[in-house]
Design an enzyme around this catalytic site. Structure first.
Site, short mmCIF file in Angstrom:
data_model
loop_
_atom_site.label_atom_id
_atom_site.label_comp_id
_atom_site.label_asym_id
_atom_site.label_seq_id
_atom_site.Cartn_x
_atom_site.Cartn_y
_atom_site.Cartn_z
N HIS A 152 130.76 20.46 30.22
CA HIS A 152 130.75 19.00 30.01
C HIS A 152 131.92 18.34 30.76
O HIS A 152 132.68 17.55 30.18
CB HIS A 152 130.80 18.65 28.51
CG HIS A 152 130.28 17.26 28.24
ND1 HIS A 152 129.65 16.90 27.07
CD2 HIS A 152 130.27 16.13 29.02
CE1 HIS A 152 129.30 15.62 27.11
NE2 HIS A 152 129.65 15.14 28.30
N ARG A 190 123.12 14.05 28.20
CA ARG A 190 123.51 14.44 26.85
C ARG A 190 122.72 15.67 26.42
O ARG A 190 121.54 15.81 26.76
CB ARG A 190 123.20 13.31 25.86
CG ARG A 190 124.15 12.13 25.93
CD ARG A 190 125.51 12.45 25.30
NE ARG A 190 126.42 11.31 25.40
CZ ARG A 190 127.29 11.12 26.40
NH1 ARG A 190 127.37 12.00 27.39
NH2 ARG A 190 128.09 10.07 26.39
#
Lengths: 309, 309
Positions: free
Chosen positions: A272, A224
């Protein structure tokens, strides 16, 4: 009995089709048109707006669309007592393993430098070591970390792992807890972050941590953006403490146009996409858990709300 | 009883030290100062000048420093009846496996495109498939090809292999001979060349072969520059027949300054460093074979002079 789901718009159709195919009798509700909310027993969600889940009075389980559940626990109104289930599905695990193996090999074999040489039209012999002499450290030994560690060990890398609680993974030296962290970091020439994002791990990739790595270590973060202090990464690259970084996640996504990472010669950006949940495989896991709940059994892959993962 | 060796200058000291450590009684001669050539029974060589080996009247075996032996068989005066031994050593095999896994994953996950996006400061979601849906073809199933195929199969790629004679490798669909070539190529979305260079395989990577690959396939050549018709690679990239190529070897090395590969956005150049023989490990193999020959046994890893590998 109804199920409501919320995924990113581009993948909603695939999820809907998978539910229809695998459990046609299921009453599927769209996030924007929930109908009678008293019917809703199951929610399958990615980044739901705060407070919405609390509005479903008969919710029996909340399923995360991804491996992480930080997007749920960041909701201060998340209904208490409703089990939260993280996504564990083979395609998600496999994609992450492939990402980690690719980028560890890329750092290990100095591929970025060779590509810079090519742009400079420079033929320069670079002797690269082989895996047994390369120390790789995996932070986070859950479903994804464990699979990545095993794949790297199969390639004969010298792999260590760190997690909050002790783990036993064949071929992987395992460290745990605060006490084990320094020895783990000293072992990590290539550090891979696959931790869950919790209040304890927020900002963990910072100067203090980088200083405990071997000088010139490299970083791969596929967990993250909240794990990383981005100015500290830039400073560590500047000082030579870190030789390079490959980042799939960022504090702000998409990465803002003026961010220093974009043009940095020793930062590799991926959008991502390290790993994506496969709707068919994910829906299979959700339906299995719905059956378990209906039989009065607890669902699998339930999250400990205190730990946050 | 003496042994003469010739490696590239940068690594000669490491080879000399390895011989000294592992078999101090061995009479080691340098290529430029062979002394009494009647003593020389063993030659360990890389690209010896033509005709020189023929000058050693009591030669019992010729050892190649690398996996390939084309640099020996290209000598029309190579002494007949003296066994030629190819290099098989674990570090050489391991390095090649790491190279192949890295570059297959790089093509598979479209890493080159993501790096181009980064240079353009463009955040673009790219959904990448996982390994089971990716067909990879390995041409050449000798020591190196077999190890690479097994490593890719362990990552669950859909792996096929092609060789002149039939092979049986667990998890790898094996094709062989002229008859098996077309079906093999049709299977190869990512084609990896690890063939020996012989009169039969010279120039094999040409337009005719590329046309049998799935459209948009990619190429990895870590074997020999002599396998590739470089203008055909450029034409196939131009037409879209090939989507990209990663090349470790070239017709002329170092790659000439004006070569079109240097600046090509879909060609990745590595400087013939996919894998290097490890002197310690290689010397161990040479010494074992010297002992075998002294006991009157044939050496292992002997080359069939007719096949050229």
């Amino acid at each position: 009995m109804a199920l409501i789901f919320r995924t990113d718009a581009a993948r909603a159709a695939a999820w809907g089709a998978a539910f229809q195919r695998q459990m046609p009798e299921l009453d599927i509700r769209m996030w924007d048109a929930p109908g009678n909310i008293a019917d809703i027993e199951f929610a399958v969600v990615w980044k739901p707006e705060r407070g919405v889940l609390r509005g479903f009075p008969n919710l029996k389980a909340i399923f995360s669309v991804g491996a992480g559940v930080d997007h749920l626990f960041s909701d201060p109104e998340l209904p208490e007592g409703v089990p939260v289930v993280r996504m564990v599905e083979p395609e998600l695990t496999r994609g992450m393993t492939e990402y980690v193996v690719l980028h560890v090999l890329r750092h290990h074999r100095r591929q970025r430098e060779m590509e810079a040489n090519q742009r400079a039209e420079k033929w320069e012999m670079i002797e690269v070591p082989t895996a047994p002499s390369r120390k790789v450290g995996i932070m986070g030994l859950g479903e994804l970390g464990r699979a990545a560690a095993l794949a790297l060990a199969a390639l004969e890398f010298d792999v260590a792992g760190w997690s909050r609680t002790p783990k036993d993974i064949p071929g992987v030296e395992s460290f745990h807890g605060d006490f084990g962290m320094d020895a783990f970091l000293a072992h990590s020439e290539i550090l891979v972050c696959l931790l869950p994002l919790t209040t304890e791990t927020e900002g963990i990739l910072n100067t203090g941590l980088f200083e405990k790595l071997p000088r010139g270590a490299s970083l791969i973060n596929a967990a993250r953006g909240g794990h990383q202090v981005e100015e500290d990464i830039l400073a560590a690259l500047e000082s030579g403490r870190l030789s390079e970084a490959t980042l799939d996640v960022f504090r702000e996504e998409p990465l803002p146009a003026d961010h220093s990472f974009w043009g940095h010669p020793r930062v590799t950006i991926t959008p991502h996409n390290a790993s994506l949940t496969d709707p068919d495989s994910a829906v299979r896991q959700v339906i299995e858990n719905i059956h378990r709940i209906r039989r009065g059994e607890p669902p699998t892959n339930i999250v400990d709300p205190k730990a946050g993962y």
